[in-house]
Write a protein that holds these residues in place. Structure first.
Motif, PDB file in Angstrom:
ATOM      1  N   LYS A 137     123.654   1.751 -19.760  1.00  0.00           N
ATOM      2  CA  LYS A 137     123.421   0.418 -20.338  1.00  0.00           C
ATOM      3  C   LYS A 137     122.580  -0.452 -19.410  1.00  0.00           C
ATOM      4  N   SER A 138     121.984  -1.499 -20.026  1.00  0.00           N
ATOM      5  CA  SER A 138     121.213  -2.480 -19.261  1.00  0.00           C
ATOM      6  C   SER A 138     121.753  -3.876 -19.526  1.00  0.00           C
ATOM      7  N   VAL A 139     121.685  -4.732 -18.514  1.00  0.00           N
ATOM      8  CA  VAL A 139     122.142  -6.113 -18.631  1.00  0.00           C
ATOM      9  C   VAL A 139     121.109  -7.011 -17.965  1.00  0.00           C
ATOM     10  N   LYS A 140     120.910  -8.189 -18.565  1.00  0.00           N
ATOM     11  CA  LYS A 140     119.978  -9.149 -17.968  1.00  0.00           C
ATOM     12  C   LYS A 140     120.742 -10.215 -17.196  1.00  0.00           C
ATOM     13  N   LEU A 141     120.150 -10.632 -16.094  1.00  0.00           N
ATOM     14  CA  LEU A 141     120.747 -11.704 -15.290  1.00  0.00           C
ATOM     15  C   LEU A 141     119.616 -12.656 -14.901  1.00  0.00           C
ATOM     16  N   THR A 142     119.708 -13.910 -15.386  1.00  0.00           N
ATOM     17  CA  THR A 142     118.659 -14.885 -15.074  1.00  0.00           C
ATOM     18  C   THR A 142     119.183 -15.900 -14.070  1.00  0.00           C
ATOM     19  N   VAL A 143     118.437 -16.078 -13.004  1.00  0.00           N
ATOM     20  CA  VAL A 143     118.843 -16.995 -11.942  1.00  0.00           C
ATOM     21  C   VAL A 143     117.640 -17.826 -11.520  1.00  0.00           C
ATOM     22  N   THR A 144     117.918 -18.931 -10.848  1.00  0.00           N
ATOM     23  CA  THR A 144     116.849 -19.723 -10.244  1.00  0.00           C
ATOM     24  C   THR A 144     116.959 -19.570  -8.740  1.00  0.00           C
ATOM     25  N   LEU A 145     115.921 -18.997  -8.152  1.00  0.00           N
ATOM     26  CA  LEU A 145     115.960 -18.719  -6.717  1.00  0.00           C
ATOM     27  C   LEU A 145     115.108 -19.725  -5.952  1.00  0.00           C
ATOM     28  N   LYS A 146     115.692 -20.289  -4.917  1.00  0.00           N
ATOM     29  CA  LYS A 146     114.908 -21.091  -3.984  1.00  0.00           C
ATOM     30  C   LYS A 146     114.236 -20.138  -3.002  1.00  0.00           C
ATOM     31  N   LYS A 147     113.284 -20.691  -2.237  1.00  0.00           N
ATOM     32  CA  LYS A 147     112.649 -19.853  -1.223  1.00  0.00           C
ATOM     33  C   LYS A 147     113.714 -19.326  -0.264  1.00  0.00           C
ATOM     34  N   GLY A 148     113.624 -18.060   0.030  1.00  0.00           N
ATOM     35  CA  GLY A 148     114.600 -17.505   0.963  1.00  0.00           C
ATOM     36  C   GLY A 148     114.764 -16.017   0.768  1.00  0.00           C
ATOM     37  N   SER A 149     115.676 -15.465   1.552  1.00  0.00           N
ATOM     38  CA  SER A 149     115.946 -14.038   1.493  1.00  0.00           C
ATOM     39  C   SER A 149     117.316 -13.827   0.855  1.00  0.00           C
ATOM     40  N   TYR A 150     117.387 -12.880  -0.073  1.00  0.00           N
ATOM     41  CA  TYR A 150     118.621 -12.653  -0.801  1.00  0.00           C
ATOM     42  C   TYR A 150     119.090 -11.208  -0.657  1.00  0.00           C
ATOM     43  N   THR A 151     120.400 -11.071  -0.512  1.00  0.00           N
ATOM     44  CA  THR A 151     120.987  -9.741  -0.477  1.00  0.00           C
ATOM     45  C   THR A 151     121.572  -9.443  -1.851  1.00  0.00           C
ATOM     46  N   LEU A 152     121.159  -8.320  -2.412  1.00  0.00           N
ATOM     47  CA  LEU A 152     121.663  -7.888  -3.715  1.00  0.00           C
ATOM     48  C   LEU A 152     122.488  -6.634  -3.509  1.00  0.00           C
ATOM     49  N   TYR A 153     123.639  -6.596  -4.139  1.00  0.00           N
ATOM     50  CA  TYR A 153     124.469  -5.407  -3.969  1.00  0.00           C
ATOM     51  C   TYR A 153     125.345  -5.172  -5.182  1.00  0.00           C
ATOM     52  N   CYS A 154     126.010  -4.044  -5.185  1.00  0.00           N
ATOM     53  CA  CYS A 154     126.983  -3.734  -6.230  1.00  0.00           C
ATOM     54  C   CYS A 154     128.358  -4.051  -5.652  1.00  0.00           C
ATOM     55  N   SER A 155     129.104  -4.899  -6.396  1.00  0.00           N
ATOM     56  CA  SER A 155     130.374  -5.360  -5.828  1.00  0.00           C
ATOM     57  C   SER A 155     131.559  -4.485  -6.239  1.00  0.00           C
ATOM     58  N   VAL A 156     131.297  -3.383  -6.901  1.00  0.00           N
ATOM     59  CA  VAL A 156     132.392  -2.437  -7.164  1.00  0.00           C
ATOM     60  C   VAL A 156     132.871  -1.939  -5.793  1.00  0.00           C
ATOM     61  N   PRO A 157     134.195  -1.992  -5.534  1.00  0.00           N
ATOM     62  CA  PRO A 157     134.691  -1.694  -4.190  1.00  0.00           C
ATOM     63  C   PRO A 157     134.128  -0.397  -3.603  1.00  0.00           C
ATOM     64  N   GLY A 158     133.581  -0.530  -2.413  1.00  0.00           N
ATOM     65  CA  GLY A 158     133.073   0.635  -1.705  1.00  0.00           C
ATOM     66  C   GLY A 158     131.595   0.919  -1.933  1.00  0.00           C
ATOM     67  N   HIS A 159     131.045   0.449  -3.050  1.00  0.00           N
ATOM     68  CA  HIS A 159     129.673   0.825  -3.400  1.00  0.00           C
ATOM     69  C   HIS A 159     128.632   0.251  -2.450  1.00  0.00           C
ATOM     70  N   ARG A 160     128.872  -0.987  -2.002  1.00  0.00           N
ATOM     71  CA  ARG A 160     127.903  -1.590  -1.066  1.00  0.00           C
ATOM     72  C   ARG A 160     127.848  -0.761   0.219  1.00  0.00           C
ATOM     73  N   GLN A 161     129.046  -0.372   0.695  1.00  0.00           N
ATOM     74  CA  GLN A 161     129.133   0.394   1.930  1.00  0.00           C
ATOM     75  C   GLN A 161     128.475   1.771   1.770  1.00  0.00           C
ATOM     76  N   LEU A 162     128.484   2.279   0.538  1.00  0.00           N
ATOM     77  CA  LEU A 162     127.890   3.597   0.289  1.00  0.00           C
ATOM     78  C   LEU A 162     126.378   3.521   0.117  1.00  0.00           C
ATOM     79  N   GLY A 163     125.834   2.292   0.128  1.00  0.00           N
ATOM     80  CA  GLY A 163     124.377   2.169   0.106  1.00  0.00           C
ATOM     81  C   GLY A 163     123.817   1.343  -1.041  1.00  0.00           C
TER      82      GLY A 163
END
Ligand SMILES: [Cu+2]
Length: 171
Positions: A137-163
């Motif tokens: 499946k696909s999902v859309k996520l619309t956000v307003t970003l200010k100038k800067g650096s952002y970290t994107l990750y998967c918050s399912v437990p353990g997934h961020r640590q796995l890469g």
């Protein structure tokens, strides 16, 4: 919305028209009756009404004309500032691939596809996140970003640590 889209020049133009309108209203209601107790009088009344209608009409047309002008001027810029840019994010176990790691700041829409075999999500550190997306499946996520650096990750437990983590810069 309309006022926010106006350029500084247009805002000044509008302010001048508004000032004329306000000072006319104040003058006619406070000053004129003192000098002429019978104000507006028989002839004066029609002049007063015509002037009112004229000023009101010019104010409305000023808003419309300035608004249309700035919309036309902003049309090319609107692609990045109003409509926003789209970033494709593809998630598998255990990796997030972005179509770009650099966007112009402003409205950004992430189209997040879960190409993996288990649910994943896309979470912007300190910000919004998608729901857990079922495989395929696909999902859309619309956000307003200010100038800067952002970290994107998967918050399912353990997934961020796995890469399942990546970076995005808004310039
Ligand atoms: Cu995940």
């Amino acid at each position: 919305m309309l006022l926010a889209a106006l350029s500084t020049g247009h805002k000044i133009g509008l302010a001048v028209v508004a000032l004329v309108f306000i000072s006319f209203a104040l003058t006619s209601s406070f000053l004129a009756p003192r000098r002429r107790p019978d104000f507006p009088g028989k002839n004066g009344l029609s002049v007063f009404i015509i002037a009112c209608v004229f000023l009101f009409a010019s104010m409305i047309s000023a808003v419309v004309i300035f608004g249309v002008e700035s919309q036309a001027k902003g049309a090319s810029a609107a692609v990045t500032t109003t409509a926003g840019v789209t970033v494709k994010a593809t998630e598998v176990e255990y990796k997030i691939t972005l179509s770009t790691h650099k966007v112009h700041h402003g409205v950004v829409t992430f189209v997040v596809k879960n190409a993996g075999k288990i649910p994943h999500n896309l979470t912007i550190q300190g910000g919004k996140h998608t729901t857990n997306i079922a495989p395929g499946k696909s999902v859309k996520l619309t956000v307003t970003l200010k100038k800067g650096s952002y970290t994107l990750y998967c918050s399912v437990p353990g997934h961020r640590q796995l890469g399942m983590v990546t970076k995005l810069t808004a310039t």
